[in-house]
Design a protein around this motif. Structure first.
Motif, PDB file in Angstrom:
ATOM      1  N   THR A  53       0.849  -1.185   0.000  1.00 15.41           N
ATOM      2  CA  THR A  53       0.000   0.000   0.000  1.00 15.41           C
ATOM      3  C   THR A  53       0.887   1.238   0.000  1.00 15.41           C
ATOM      4  N   CYS A  54       0.595   2.183  -0.889  1.00 17.06           N
ATOM      5  CA  CYS A  54       1.378   3.420  -0.961  1.00 17.06           C
ATOM      6  C   CYS A  54       0.424   4.601  -1.052  1.00 17.06           C
ATOM      7  N   THR A  55       0.955   5.811  -1.041  1.00 19.27           N
ATOM      8  CA  THR A  55       0.105   6.998  -0.989  1.00 19.27           C
ATOM      9  C   THR A  55       0.414   7.972  -2.124  1.00 19.27           C
ATOM     10  N   LEU A  56      -0.614   8.714  -2.525  1.00 18.40           N
ATOM     11  CA  LEU A  56      -0.490   9.842  -3.448  1.00 18.40           C
ATOM     12  C   LEU A  56      -1.081  11.058  -2.748  1.00 18.40           C
ATOM     13  N   ASP A  57      -0.379  12.179  -2.825  1.00 19.36           N
ATOM     14  CA  ASP A  57      -0.809  13.355  -2.076  1.00 19.36           C
ATOM     15  C   ASP A  57      -0.661  14.600  -2.943  1.00 19.36           C
ATOM     16  N   GLY A  58      -1.781  15.199  -3.351  1.00 20.15           N
ATOM     17  CA  GLY A  58      -1.719  16.458  -4.064  1.00 20.15           C
ATOM     18  C   GLY A  58      -1.902  16.344  -5.565  1.00 20.15           C
ATOM     19  N   PHE A  59      -1.213  17.238  -6.273  1.00 16.44           N
ATOM     20  CA  PHE A  59      -1.421  17.413  -7.707  1.00 16.44           C
ATOM     21  C   PHE A  59      -0.341  16.718  -8.527  1.00 16.44           C
ATOM     22  N   PRO A  60      -0.736  16.078  -9.635  1.00 14.31           N
ATOM     23  CA  PRO A  60       0.263  15.617 -10.598  1.00 14.31           C
ATOM     24  C   PRO A  60       0.814  16.821 -11.365  1.00 14.31           C
ATOM     25  N   GLY A  61       1.982  16.638 -11.963  1.00 14.53           N
ATOM     26  CA  GLY A  61       2.500  17.622 -12.903  1.00 14.53           C
ATOM     27  C   GLY A  61       2.062  17.217 -14.302  1.00 14.53           C
ATOM     28  N   VAL A  62       1.520  18.163 -15.091  1.00 15.19           N
ATOM     29  CA  VAL A  62       0.977  17.844 -16.416  1.00 15.19           C
ATOM     30  C   VAL A  62       1.414  18.923 -17.403  1.00 15.19           C
ATOM     31  N   VAL A  82       5.401  21.992 -24.654  1.00 15.65           N
ATOM     32  CA  VAL A  82       4.745  22.996 -25.494  1.00 15.65           C
ATOM     33  C   VAL A  82       3.946  23.924 -24.587  1.00 15.65           C
ATOM     34  N   GLY A  83       4.342  25.176 -24.543  1.00 13.43           N
ATOM     35  CA  GLY A  83       3.615  26.154 -23.741  1.00 13.43           C
ATOM     36  C   GLY A  83       3.740  25.916 -22.240  1.00 13.43           C
ATOM     37  N   ALA A  84       2.792  26.496 -21.526  1.00 14.82           N
ATOM     38  CA  ALA A  84       2.826  26.438 -20.062  1.00 14.82           C
ATOM     39  C   ALA A  84       2.288  25.108 -19.544  1.00 14.82           C
ATOM     40  N   ALA A  85       2.839  24.666 -18.420  1.00 17.52           N
ATOM     41  CA  ALA A  85       2.335  23.466 -17.752  1.00 17.52           C
ATOM     42  C   ALA A  85       0.965  23.761 -17.138  1.00 17.52           C
ATOM     43  N   ALA A  86       0.280  22.699 -16.717  1.00 17.74           N
ATOM     44  CA  ALA A  86      -1.080  22.841 -16.181  1.00 17.74           C
ATOM     45  C   ALA A  86      -1.087  23.640 -14.883  1.00 17.74           C
ATOM     46  N   GLY A  87      -2.074  24.545 -14.792  1.00 21.75           N
ATOM     47  CA  GLY A  87      -2.310  25.222 -13.533  1.00 21.75           C
ATOM     48  C   GLY A  87      -3.115  24.326 -12.600  1.00 21.75           C
ATOM     49  N   ARG A  88      -3.073  24.634 -11.309  1.00 20.44           N
ATOM     50  CA  ARG A  88      -3.763  23.796 -10.323  1.00 20.44           C
ATOM     51  C   ARG A  88      -5.130  24.366  -9.963  1.00 20.44           C
ATOM     52  N   SER A  89      -6.067  23.460  -9.711  1.00 19.45           N
ATOM     53  CA  SER A  89      -7.422  23.869  -9.355  1.00 19.45           C
ATOM     54  C   SER A  89      -7.962  22.990  -8.234  1.00 19.45           C
ATOM     55  N   GLY A  90      -8.497  23.598  -7.188  1.00 18.15           N
ATOM     56  CA  GLY A  90      -9.096  22.841  -6.089  1.00 18.15           C
ATOM     57  C   GLY A  90      -8.087  22.438  -5.033  1.00 18.15           C
ATOM     58  N   SER A  91      -8.529  21.600  -4.106  1.00 20.19           N
ATOM     59  CA  SER A  91      -7.685  21.082  -3.022  1.00 20.19           C
ATOM     60  C   SER A  91      -8.047  19.628  -2.770  1.00 20.19           C
ATOM     61  N   GLY A  92      -7.145  18.893  -2.182  1.00 21.68           N
ATOM     62  CA  GLY A  92      -7.384  17.468  -1.950  1.00 21.68           C
ATOM     63  C   GLY A  92      -6.754  16.999  -0.664  1.00 21.68           C
ATOM     64  N   SER A  93      -6.735  15.710  -0.468  1.00 24.56           N
ATOM     65  CA  SER A  93      -6.153  15.113   0.732  1.00 24.56           C
ATOM     66  C   SER A  93      -5.374  13.859   0.343  1.00 24.56           C
ATOM     67  N   LEU A  94      -4.644  13.335   1.297  1.00 26.38           N
ATOM     68  CA  LEU A  94      -3.828  12.146   1.061  1.00 26.38           C
ATOM     69  C   LEU A  94      -4.696  10.964   0.630  1.00 26.38           C
ATOM     70  N   VAL A  95      -4.259  10.280  -0.431  1.00 27.41           N
ATOM     71  CA  VAL A  95      -4.977   9.101  -0.931  1.00 27.41           C
ATOM     72  C   VAL A  95      -4.101   7.876  -0.719  1.00 27.41           C
ATOM     73  N   SER A  96      -4.658   6.859  -0.059  1.00 27.79           N
ATOM     74  CA  SER A  96      -3.944   5.603   0.185  1.00 27.79           C
ATOM     75  C   SER A  96      -4.389   4.580  -0.848  1.00 27.79           C
ATOM     76  N   LEU A  97      -3.400   3.980  -1.534  1.00 26.29           N
ATOM     77  CA  LEU A  97      -3.712   3.009  -2.590  1.00 26.29           C
ATOM     78  C   LEU A  97      -3.223   1.622  -2.192  1.00 26.29           C
ATOM     79  N   ALA A  98      -4.142   0.714  -1.992  1.00 28.78           N
ATOM     80  CA  ALA A  98      -3.779  -0.688  -1.779  1.00 28.78           C
ATOM     81  C   ALA A  98      -3.385  -1.294  -3.124  1.00 28.78           C
ATOM     82  N   PRO A  99      -2.649  -2.394  -3.130  1.00 23.48           N
ATOM     83  CA  PRO A  99      -2.299  -3.039  -4.395  1.00 23.48           C
ATOM     84  C   PRO A  99      -3.540  -3.333  -5.233  1.00 23.48           C
TER      85      PRO A  99
END
Length: 213
Positions: free
Chosen positions: A110-119, A130-147
């Motif tokens: 089990t591992c975690t993802l927290d926040g925004f990806p880079g796109v 090409v051009g600017a990277a993605a801007g961020r929108s909204g807020s989130g919380s830590l996500v735990s991913l089981a296998p």
């Protein structure tokens, strides 16, 4: 006879006086030899002081080691090798398209993802951005991913042909470069479309939301 006896006594007295003088000199040399060990205590004290002084650097080394340990990365985060990153089914919106970026845990823990990806848009798998990277929108919380489980981040891609041509510089792109949250490693996802080669305050070609279940 008396005068001869006195002369003999005088001759005997001279050697005795010389012997006494030699004995006195021998006594002085013996006293000097006994007092010579005194500097040894000074030498010992000096050696002790030097040994005490050299102990200080070990404390500094210990502090440095602790600082390095505290700066170690979070071992709970999902590494790029534990994730399968894919694009879900796009859905249209007014003047834009929503692209689900899906992160599936293919590892054995089990591992975690927290926040925004880079796109960002890129010209190819090994191409340039090409051009600017993605801007961020909204807020989130830590996500735990089981296998075997997955989480999704929504990317909104604007129809860049709606921007003034002289402000956008419309160009072809081959797809998206995706960085999982808190990762310096990326994957390429094919998605042929149009992007803006120019950047500016009025250009917002990509927007990304935080990872969520």
């Amino acid at each position: 006879m008396n005068s001869n006896r006195m002369r003999n006594v005088g001759l005997l007295a001279a050697p005795l006086a010389a012997l006494a003088l030699l004995s006195a000199c021998g006594s002085d040399e013996t006293g000097t030899a006994e007092s010579s060990p005194a500097p040894a205590s000074t030498t010992t004290a000096s050696a002790s002081t030097t040994q005490t002084g050299t102990a200080a650097p070990s404390t500094t080394h210990t502090d440095h080691t602790q600082t390095t340990t505290s700066a170690a990365p979070n071992p709970e985060g999902c590494a790029i090798g534990e994730l399968n990153v894919t694009l879900g089914q796009p859905s249209g919106a007014a003047g834009s398209v929503e692209l689900p970026v899906v992160f599936t845990n293919t590892g054995g823990r089990t591992c975690t993802l927290d926040g925004f990806p880079g796109v960002s848009y890129v010209t190819g798998a090994s191409g340039s951005e090409v051009g600017a990277a993605a801007g961020r929108s909204g807020s989130g919380s830590l996500v735990s991913l089981a296998p075997g489980s997955a989480a999704t981040s929504l990317v909104r891609a604007t129809n860049v042909e709606n921007y003034p041509a002289d402000q956008c510089g419309v160009t072809d792109v081959a797809g998206l470069k995706i960085y999982p949250p808190n990762s310096y490693d990326s994957v390429f996802l094919a998605y042929p479309t149009k992007g803006c080669s120019m950047t500016g305050a009025n250009i917002n070609q990509l927007t990304v939301a935080p990872v969520a279940r």
